[in-house]
Design a protein around this motif. Structure first.
Motif, PDB file in Angstrom:
ATOM      1  N   PHE A 117       1.162  -1.343  -0.191  1.00 39.52           N
ATOM      2  CA  PHE A 117       0.378   0.065   0.335  1.00 39.52           C
ATOM      3  C   PHE A 117       0.829   1.202  -0.155  1.00 39.52           C
ATOM      4  N   CYS A 118       0.315   2.405  -1.090  1.00 37.12           N
ATOM      5  CA  CYS A 118       1.516   4.079  -0.644  1.00 37.12           C
ATOM      6  C   CYS A 118       0.347   4.967  -0.462  1.00 37.12           C
ATOM      7  N   ARG A 119       1.763   6.090  -0.481  1.00 34.61           N
ATOM      8  CA  ARG A 119       0.723   6.989   0.026  1.00 34.61           C
ATOM      9  C   ARG A 119      -0.349   7.577  -1.260  1.00 34.61           C
ATOM     10  N   THR A 120      -0.777   7.039  -2.235  1.00 36.11           N
ATOM     11  CA  THR A 120      -1.609   7.475  -3.306  1.00 36.11           C
ATOM     12  C   THR A 120      -3.346   6.666  -3.330  1.00 36.11           C
ATOM     13  N   VAL A 177       4.737  10.933 -11.598  1.00 37.23           N
ATOM     14  CA  VAL A 177       5.666  11.573 -10.743  1.00 37.23           C
ATOM     15  C   VAL A 177       6.400  10.720  -8.990  1.00 37.23           C
ATOM     16  N   CYS A 178       5.622   9.062  -9.440  1.00 38.78           N
ATOM     17  CA  CYS A 178       6.350   8.600  -8.296  1.00 38.78           C
ATOM     18  C   CYS A 178       7.758   7.794  -8.525  1.00 38.78           C
ATOM     19  N   PRO A 179       8.957   7.457  -8.154  1.00 37.26           N
ATOM     20  CA  PRO A 179       9.643   7.294  -7.937  1.00 37.26           C
ATOM     21  C   PRO A 179       9.906   5.757  -8.675  1.00 37.26           C
ATOM     22  N   TRP A 180       8.804   4.822  -8.039  1.00 35.52           N
ATOM     23  CA  TRP A 180       8.818   3.308  -8.553  1.00 35.52           C
ATOM     24  C   TRP A 180       8.584   2.825  -9.898  1.00 35.52           C
ATOM     25  N   ILE A 181       8.218   4.067 -10.774  1.00 34.68           N
ATOM     26  CA  ILE A 181       7.491   3.833 -11.597  1.00 34.68           C
ATOM     27  C   ILE A 181       8.883   3.216 -13.134  1.00 34.68           C
ATOM     28  N   ASP A 232       8.354   3.153   4.548  1.00 38.13           N
ATOM     29  CA  ASP A 232       9.336   3.980   5.111  1.00 38.13           C
ATOM     30  C   ASP A 232      10.122   4.572   3.730  1.00 38.13           C
ATOM     31  N   PHE A 233       9.649   4.340   2.652  1.00 40.95           N
ATOM     32  CA  PHE A 233      10.207   4.914   1.286  1.00 40.95           C
ATOM     33  C   PHE A 233       8.967   5.825   1.552  1.00 40.95           C
ATOM     34  N   CYS A 234       7.785   5.704   1.764  1.00 37.81           N
ATOM     35  CA  CYS A 234       6.429   6.998   1.149  1.00 37.81           C
ATOM     36  C   CYS A 234       6.706   7.820   2.326  1.00 37.81           C
ATOM     37  N   MET A 235       7.686   7.838   3.769  1.00 42.65           N
ATOM     38  CA  MET A 235       7.361   8.594   4.219  1.00 42.65           C
ATOM     39  C   MET A 235       7.993   9.679   4.224  1.00 42.65           C
ATOM     40  N   ALA A 236       9.693   9.289   3.201  1.00 42.53           N
ATOM     41  CA  ALA A 236      10.646  10.001   2.807  1.00 42.53           C
ATOM     42  C   ALA A 236      10.365  10.636   1.231  1.00 42.53           C
ATOM     43  N   CYS A 237       9.478   9.975   0.998  1.00 42.90           N
ATOM     44  CA  CYS A 237       8.899  10.686  -0.689  1.00 42.90           C
ATOM     45  C   CYS A 237       7.442  11.243  -0.526  1.00 42.90           C
ATOM     46  N   GLU A 238       7.292  12.340  -0.616  1.00 42.93           N
ATOM     47  CA  GLU A 238       6.057  13.125  -1.093  1.00 42.93           C
ATOM     48  C   GLU A 238       5.832  13.569  -2.127  1.00 42.93           C
ATOM     49  N   SER A 239       6.727  13.411  -3.353  1.00 41.39           N
ATOM     50  CA  SER A 239       6.685  13.245  -4.158  1.00 41.39           C
ATOM     51  C   SER A 239       4.798  13.415  -5.013  1.00 41.39           C
ATOM     52  N   CYS A 240       4.359  12.286  -4.884  1.00 51.38           N
ATOM     53  CA  CYS A 240       2.552  12.477  -5.773  1.00 51.38           C
ATOM     54  C   CYS A 240       1.939  14.003  -4.899  1.00 51.38           C
ATOM     55  N   ALA A 241       2.241  13.679  -3.884  1.00 52.53           N
ATOM     56  CA  ALA A 241       1.415  14.741  -2.654  1.00 52.53           C
ATOM     57  C   ALA A 241       1.403  16.332  -3.387  1.00 52.53           C
TER      58      ALA A 241
END
Ligand code: SF4
Ligand code: SF4
Length: 396
Positions: A249-252, A354-358, A287-296
């Motif tokens: 589950f991710c921030r989006t 904008v998600c770094p995982w794509i 933890d990665f989504c906590m370090a990254c808020e690119s989508c937000a």
């Protein structure tokens, strides 16, 4: 089963056996763990009731939906349109968007209009017996890949994720993931990125209807399930995809896989064919989504939350209580689509683009993936900054 020779079957499906092995090796090398309990357990705070699908923001746009009066009023007031799907006349679009819109409309047709009647289930006399559940589960996955899926995994169907009032007795769900075409989604928000979503849904519809026919041909009941908010959804695909180990589950609010990030769509076939469920997975995404808020940061509607998961529900009509998680504000997202109709018929997923995982799966990006999973928080933040930097460079 092992005593029966099936040389032709093995040869026919050899490329897909190899594809499966490559996928398994990829996850192993990244250090993705198979776990007993899905990692979304950390977001559950109370009992969860089955959700009434008519409360979904998409379905609230329908004129006869009693839950949607407020949303429809706000939508009309802010956008001037009755519905996010009411099309702008082609002649009002500029030249490039007319081509993009034609592509998107053509791509959407399959998922919106293709409703085949599945093949009848082969009679009990013709039902194949499978003693080895692991073998038949792998067969289903290989056939799914052969039909065009990018990932196929299996889970036991948790009734909490079936919409209220929908009756499904099948114990298993075969979950199919299809990647959005990266060159299209990268242009979000645009008609082209909307086309990538539409195209994925149409391909999923074909794959899941064919997989349904295949399982029925083996002598077991199976049914492809509608999942689109704009259709008549039966299954909530996010937790089902998480149960099957497609991703975390991710921030989006979506499923994010180690291979494609959140740049994919999911659908499922449910069945009574006895299968061996896959495990959920864990690769430290929280933890990665906590370090990254690119989508937000880049969501043009401000619909993706920043910071920690929260138990403050954005809208009690469209959201189910019982979680402390990252809540997407569906109203803001939908209204934004309407406001920007001239250029952006739907946002088409800036939060995905904008998600770094794509990133593509190549040696360089796979090394970054490994670091993203195994490094401490300050390195994760550095990776996110580098990604932003590269994206800005690409836009110049
Ligand atoms: S689809 Fe667009 S508007 Fe909606 S949450 Fe994603 S970025 Fe925001
Ligand atoms: S953009 Fe960053 S915070 Fe958002 S889903 Fe992707 S990794 Fe998580």
């Amino acid at each position: 089963m092992n005593t029966i020779r099936m040389d032709k079957l093995e040869k026919a499906l050899l490329p897909y056996e190899k594809q499966l092995q490559r996928q398994e090796r990829f996850r192993r090398l990244l250090g993705v763990k198979e776990v007993e309990q899905p990692t979304y357990q950390r977001y559950i705070t109370g009992p969860i009731e089955r959700f009434e699908k008519t409360r979904m923001a998409f379905l609230c746009m329908r004129p006869d939906n009693p839950y949607g009066e407020e949303l429809r009023r706000k939508f009309k007031e802010r956008t001037g349109y009755d519905h996010y799907l009411s099309p702008l006349p082609y002649e009002e679009l500029d030249y490039e968007d007319r081509i993009g819109r034609a592509m998107a409309d053509a791509s959407y047709r399959g998922c919106a209009e293709y409703e085949p009647k599945p093949f009848p289930v082969t009679s009990p006399a013709g039902r194949l017996q499978f003693e080895d559940r692991a073998w038949v589960s792998r067969l289903i996955k290989k056939v799914g890949l052969m039909l065009g899926a990018d990932i196929v995994r299996i889970t036991q169907l948790d009734p909490r994720w079936v919409y209220k009032g929908v009756d499904i007795s099948h114990p298993y769900a075969v979950v199919v993931a299809v990647q959005h075409k990266p060159s299209l989604v990268n242009l979000a928000p645009s008609y082209f990125s909307w086309g990538s979503t539409a195209d994925s849904y149409s391909r999923l519809k074909l794959i899941t209807t064919q997989l349904t026919d295949f399982i029925r041909g083996l002598g077991y009941d199976a049914m492809y399930r509608e999942t689109r908010g704009g259709g008549n959804p039966e299954l909530n695909m996010v937790p089902i995809g998480l149960d099957a180990g497609i991703g975390e589950f991710c921030r989006t609010g979506r499923v994010l896989s180690p291979e494609y990030g959140n740049n994919m769509r999911l659908k499922a076939v449910t069945t009574d064919l006895p299968l061996q469920p896959d495990n959920p997975i864990s690769f430290g995404l929280h933890d990665f989504c906590m370090a990254c808020e690119s989508c937000a940061k880049h969501c043009p509607a401000g619909a993706v939350p920043t910071g920690e998961p929260s138990d403050r529900i954005p809208n009690p009509v469209h959201n189910n209580p019982g979680f402390r998680k990252w809540w997407i504000n569906a109203e803001k997202c939908l209204i934004f689509w309407g406001i920007n109709k001239r250029k952006w018929p739907s946002c088409g997923g800036r939060c995905i683009a904008v998600c770094p995982w794509i990133k593509p799966m190549n040696r360089f990006h796979n090394t970054v993936r490994w670091l993203a999973i195994h490094s401490p928080i300050f390195v994760k933040r550095f990776l996110v900054r580098m990604d932003e930097f590269q994206r800005r460079g690409n836009r110049r």
